[in-house]
Structure formats: C-alpha cells, structure tokens
Design a protein around this motif. Structure first.
Motif, PDB file in Angstrom:
ATOM      1  N   CYS A 295       2.210   2.455  -9.318  1.00 45.50           N
ATOM      2  CA  CYS A 295       1.667   3.291  -8.322  1.00 45.50           C
ATOM      3  C   CYS A 295       1.059   3.940  -9.833  1.00 45.50           C
ATOM      4  O   CYS A 295       0.690   5.226  -9.215  1.00 45.50           O
ATOM      5  CB  CYS A 295       2.923   4.455  -7.851  1.00 45.50           C
ATOM      6  SG  CYS A 295       4.357   5.104  -8.701  1.00 45.50           S
TER       7      CYS A 295
ATOM      8  N   GLU B 203      -5.821   0.700  -4.420  1.00 47.26           N
ATOM      9  CA  GLU B 203      -5.208   0.427  -2.606  1.00 47.26           C
ATOM     10  C   GLU B 203      -5.967   0.160  -1.541  1.00 47.26           C
ATOM     11  O   GLU B 203      -6.219   0.070  -0.791  1.00 47.26           O
ATOM     12  CB  GLU B 203      -4.248   2.064  -3.279  1.00 47.26           C
ATOM     13  CG  GLU B 203      -3.767   2.433  -1.310  1.00 47.26           C
ATOM     14  CD  GLU B 203      -3.493   3.672  -1.254  1.00 47.26           C
ATOM     15  OE1 GLU B 203      -2.118   4.487  -0.237  1.00 47.26           O
ATOM     16  OE2 GLU B 203      -3.172   4.553  -2.549  1.00 47.26           O
TER      17      GLU B 203
ATOM     18  N   SER C  40       0.601  -1.694  -0.120  1.00 44.27           N
ATOM     19  CA  SER C  40       0.066   0.051  -0.072  1.00 44.27           C
ATOM     20  C   SER C  40       0.996   1.343  -0.139  1.00 44.27           C
ATOM     21  O   SER C  40       0.597   2.418  -0.385  1.00 44.27           O
ATOM     22  CB  SER C  40      -1.132   0.148   0.728  1.00 44.27           C
ATOM     23  OG  SER C  40      -1.570  -0.787   1.042  1.00 44.27           O
TER      24      SER C  40
END
Length: 406
Positions: A258, A267, A68
């Motif tokens: 990401c 996420e 995360s």
C-alpha cells in the motif's frame, strides 16, 4: 464448458441490472448483486446452478476484494490516529463478538466450550465484528466532517477493526476445525503468529523489490502483474502452510504494497478487472448459496434479532470506547453509529464459515438484511446527529493536526 459461459453471461447481466437498481434506491450495489443471485439461483427461478467453476471465480473475486482493501489502507493516517482508534476498534470487535455468541446461544444453546455448537455461536459473533465504512465515509464527506479528528478516528478505527476481525476469523475457523477445542486454539494462535512473522519478513523483502521495480518501470502493466502474483502467492501460503484463510494472505499482501508509489495505480487496475468480472460473480454466488426455502418463523426471528444486536453492540462498544477516550457523549454516539455499517467483509466472513460448515446457508439472509438496514439507517442517523449536535474539538485534535502538518 459452454454451459458455464451461459451461466456467466446470466450472472453478469443480472448482477449489473439489479446493482444499478439498488444504487438508484440509495442502497449498496452489492445488495442488488446478491439479490440477482438469489433470483436466478435454485431458491427462486433456478436458471443458474452453483458449479465448481463459478465457485473458483467467486473465490478469485473475494481474494481480489481483500487485496484491494489492503492496497487502499493509509498506514500513515492509521499510525497518527494512534491508541484512540485502536481502543475503539478493539472494543468494537469484542462487544459484538460476545453479543453475537450469546444471541446464538439464547436461540440454539452454546454447548460446551470447544464443541461444534460453541464454535457456531462464536462464528455468529465473528460475523458481527466486521465494519464497512464506505457509506459512512461518503456521508462524512458530504457533511464536511471526513478530515476532522472525529472522521479520522472513525475511518482509522474501521481499518484496525478489519485487521482484528480477520485475525479473529482466522482463529475461530482454525479452532473450529481442530479435533480438540484447546489444542485447536493453541495451534491456531501459534500458526497465526508464525504467519505474521513470515509475512513481515517476506513483506519487507517484497516491498523493497517492488519499490525498486516501481521506480524503474512506473505505471506499467508489469507492476500490476507482479502485485497480483504476490497477492495470490500470499493467499496460497496462508492457506496451505499455516491453515489461515486465504483472504488473510491477500489482505496482508495489499498492506505490504500500500505504500509503494504506484499503489493507487495497481488498486485501480485490480478493481477494474475485479468489478467487471470476479466481484459480481462472488456477490451473486452469495445469493446462489442462500437457501430461503429453509426459512422458518424461528430463523426469521433470529435474523431480526441478529440485525438489532449487531447494530446495538457496535454503537455500545465503539461509543463507550470513544467516551473513555474523552469524546463527549454526542460525538461518542457519532463514532458508534459511524462504525455500525456492514458490507463486503461481513459477507466474506459468512462465506468462509459456509465453506467449512460452520454456518448454514439460510443465515446469509440475516447478513444481507443487516447490510441493507445498516446502509439505510447510518447516513440518516449521522446527518441527524451532526445537525443537532455539532462536533466539538477533542483534546487530542490539536496535536494530531500539528503532526499532520509536520
């Protein structure tokens, strides 16, 4: 198996209850979860014993936490902050690393370079390198300083700090487990470089595949499932084939993904499952492992000195680096204070050291104390500094703002 269900129920309820109490007291929720584990664990009530199954759940929790963290990284912002944030992060890792090593040496002796005692000292310094800016970010946001050049520098430096800290952790753990100090360090450095080369190649391919899959199936469960599969695969590859901590592989997996369009969606889904189940078990397991019965006056004194050195070395290291980068003294101090908070990453580092026998469980007390003290003092110190010394424009601020608009 049914005994595990009982333990799991106790852990989740106790962690949530004490986490809420911690939040009411303006402390990080993780502190309450750790205290819950300490209370129900062998050190105090003895209601729950650490088992292999709980350890597995805790390991999943820490891997998802690092995944995360990687997913939440803003690479564009990181690149824009450039050399200033990088220098602040590098010096902010080096000074605490040296400070922690010397602190352990002052109490227990350093030993010869390459000896187990030397690597224990080095590992204490490694724990100090971690930075957690979640509280700093909230404080800067409240003060309206988060999107300014100073705020961007602090946040970007913290992200780079975590990357460097994980590399340092990987090297220290690998070298500490080597039969000979020099050979261990050399082999670990080679393995680390090879891992990052493989990670770049595999990451590029997987990024293209995930981007294609994301465009075809946006906001679907298969995106999250594929992302989790990649996360666990990278954790396995890092540990099994390169001797690198599995959390490094998970973090790199998050960095790779990401920038896909659905990264925030993934996420959120990962955090929901993790913070409902695995993360509370991880933080409670820290409390379960902490052995306060072994606390002696000497160790208690070490814990107090550990907190003081950890805070001061971050302020000195990051503050001096900021001054070198042409911040004024007041803003340089703000950078140092903003970087001194510790949180989940420090716990993760300490837990990894415990797993390989590089640190005793009694030293978790020092880490927990550091998190509590830094979490309380940082917001107060930042608010005072911004009230007395309003930020001034940095020479690079105009250029960064223009590049941001572009």
């Amino acid at each position: 198996m049914y005994l595990f269900f009982r333990d799991l129920a106790i852990i989740l309820i106790a962690a949530k209850f004490f986490g809420l109490i911690a939040r009411k007291l303006k402390a990080p929720q993780v502190v309450g979860e750790i205290i819950a584990g300490l209370l129900i664990g062998p050190s105090l009530l003895g209601v729950v014993q650490l088992s292999d199954t709980i350890s597995v759940f805790a390991e999943i929790g820490v891997i998802l936490l690092m995944f995360s963290t990687g997913l939440g990284t803003n690479l564009k912002q990181l690149m824009k902050a450039g050399p200033i944030a990088t220098l602040v992060a590098c010096v902010g890792v080096f000074v605490p690393l040296v400070g922690g090593t010397l602190l352990y040496g002052a109490f227990y002796g350093l030993g010869a370079i390459g000896s187990p005692e030397f690597y224990k000292a080095l590992f204490i310094g490694t724990i100090m390198t971690a930075t957690s800016v979640s509280i700093t970010v909230a404080t800067l946001q409240e003060l309206g300083q988060l999107k300014g050049f100073l705020g961007t520098t602090i946040v970007s430096a913290a992200v780079i700090d975590d990357v460097i800290g994980i590399v340092v952790l990987t090297c220290v753990l690998g070298a500490g487990s080597g039969e000979e100090g020099g050979t261990g360090i050399g082999q670990v450095l080679i393995n680390t470089v090879l891992f990052f080369v493989v990670a770049v190649i595999v990451g590029f391919v997987l990024y293209k595949v995930m981007t294609w899959l994301d465009n075809r199936n946006p906001h679907t469960q298969r995106i999250t499932i594929a992302s989790l599969g990649f996360c666990f695969a990278m954790a396995y590859i890092a540990e099994q084939y390169f001797g690198i901590a599995d959390i490094t592989g998970a973090y790199i997996a998050g960095i790779v993904l990401c920038n896909i369009h659905d990264a925030p969606y993934v996420e959120r889904r990962v955090e929901i499952s993790n913070y409902m189940m695995f993360a509370p078990v991880f933080f409670a397991s820290i409390g379960l492992k902490t052995d306060i019965s072994g606390l002696t006056p000497d160790i208690l004194l070490f814990c107090v000195c550990f907190v003081i050195v950890a805070l001061i070395t971050k302020i000195i290291g990051c503050g001096l680096a900021a001054k070198i980068c042409k911040f004024n003294w007041a803003d340089s101090l703000k950078v140092g204070v903003g970087m001194m908070t510790r949180g989940e990453v420090a716990l993760i580092v300490a837990q990894k050291g415990l797993a390989v026998g590089m640190v005793d469980s009694v030293y978790f007390t020092a880490v927990i104390l550091l998190i509590i003290v830094s979490s309380v003092t940082t917001p107060l110190a930042l608010k005072t500094l911004f009230a007395k010394h309003p930020s001034k424009d940095h020479p690079s601020a105009v250029a960064v703002n223009e590049s941001g608009k572009a």
